[in-house]
Enzyme design. Structure first.
Site, short mmCIF file in Angstrom:
data_model
loop_
_atom_site.label_atom_id
_atom_site.label_comp_id
_atom_site.label_asym_id
_atom_site.label_seq_id
_atom_site.Cartn_x
_atom_site.Cartn_y
_atom_site.Cartn_z
CG ASP A 35 -2.21 -0.66 1.05
OD1 ASP A 35 -2.51 -1.01 -0.10
OD2 ASP A 35 -2.94 -0.82 2.04
CE LYS A 56 -8.30 -0.07 -2.08
NZ LYS A 56 -9.21 0.75 -2.63
CG MET A 168 -8.73 7.78 6.55
SD MET A 168 -9.66 6.34 5.97
CE MET A 168 -9.81 5.37 7.46
#
Ligand code: SAH
Length: 252
Positions: A35, A56, A168
């Protein structure tokens, strides 16, 4: 004969925060699917493996999840030892169970190796004890980004007496502030905004709930960052601060 897929946590960035088990599994890997948030320095443990980047990051060019699933399956069916290397811990906002379920339903053996999640490392690197006795009776890891945009139970969070560690959340600071204040959390509640935790370029900005959005803009806070919201975020760096690792190991 089928291979195996390991879902491995690479930790928050500092390559010395990789577990010994993760290092061992990487050494045996033939394919490593990595990742974006993983520090490439940890790949020193698998110099022979085929490394495939399957990042991603929110808002950026990304590899569709279905493609990642199929790729893991293909290599496992070739009998290969596949490592799916994820930032932090694979089970904290890391889709580990989704990927494991999908693979296991197709007869592939899957094993998870924990990593140190960014929220833990970020707080410790700046001297914030997430469950300081007498101040915070626990810690809640929450994401500001839900798949179906369903709302969080802000009232439960505000009243929980736990330190909130928000993942996030960089693009949602105003919204988080509004929701928490409406749910009864004091506007003066201390906040720490921690960017690139455990990496050489890590930065932190101390603020409070009322001002965190403006302070983050002035600070030019960028992802990846976590927010630590709660009285413990007023703790001075010091007593619980993490030891720095040797400079040679920290380069990205
Ligand atoms: N599985 C990961 C989290 C993935 S979700 C873990 O356990 O850490 C991605 C979010 O993690 C980012 O948006 C950010 O909020 C956080 N994050 C990951 N690495 C980080 C770092 N080094 N510093 C600060 N936040 C980080």
């Amino acid at each position: 004969m089928h291979g195996k897929v390991w879902l491995v946590g690479a930790g928050p960035g500092d390559p010395e925060l990789l577990t010994l088990k993760a290092a061992r599994v990487l050494r045996g890997a033939q394919v490593v699917m990595v990742d974006d948030l993983v520090n490439r320095a940890v790949l020193e443990h698998c110099p022979e493996a085929r490394v495939i980047a399957v990042g991603k990051r929110g808002g950026c060019r990304s590899t569709p999840q279905a493609f990642i699933h199929r790729l893991m399956l293909r290599y496992a069916r070739q009998g290969k030892c596949v490592v799916r290397l994820k930032g932090g811990d694979p089970c904290i906002f890391g889709r580990a169970s989704e990927e494991a379920d999908w693979l296991q339903a197709r007869g592939i053996e899957v094993e998870v190796v924990n990593g140190i999640t960014a929220g833990l490392a970020g707080a410790t690197h700046f001297g914030i004890p997430l469950t300081l006795r007498g101040v915070a009776r626990g810690v809640s890891f929450v994401t500001a980004h839900t798949q179906d945009d369903s709302p969080l139970d802000w009232t439960a969070l505000a009243q929980s007496g736990t330190t909130l560690v928000v993942y996030m959340g960089v693009a949602k600071l105003a919204e988080i502030r509004g929701n928490l204040i409406a749910a009864g959390l004091a506007a003066s509640t201390p906040v720490a905004l921690i960017e690139n935790a455990s990496l050489p370029q890590q930065r932190e900005c101390r603020s409070d709930l009322a001002n965190m959005h403006e302070d983050a803009l002035a600070f030019e806070l960028k992802s990846p960052a976590i927010l630590v919201i709660g009285e413990v975020a007023a703790s001075a760096s010091g007593s619980v601060q993490a030891a720095r690792s040797s400079p040679g190991l920290r380069s990205k």
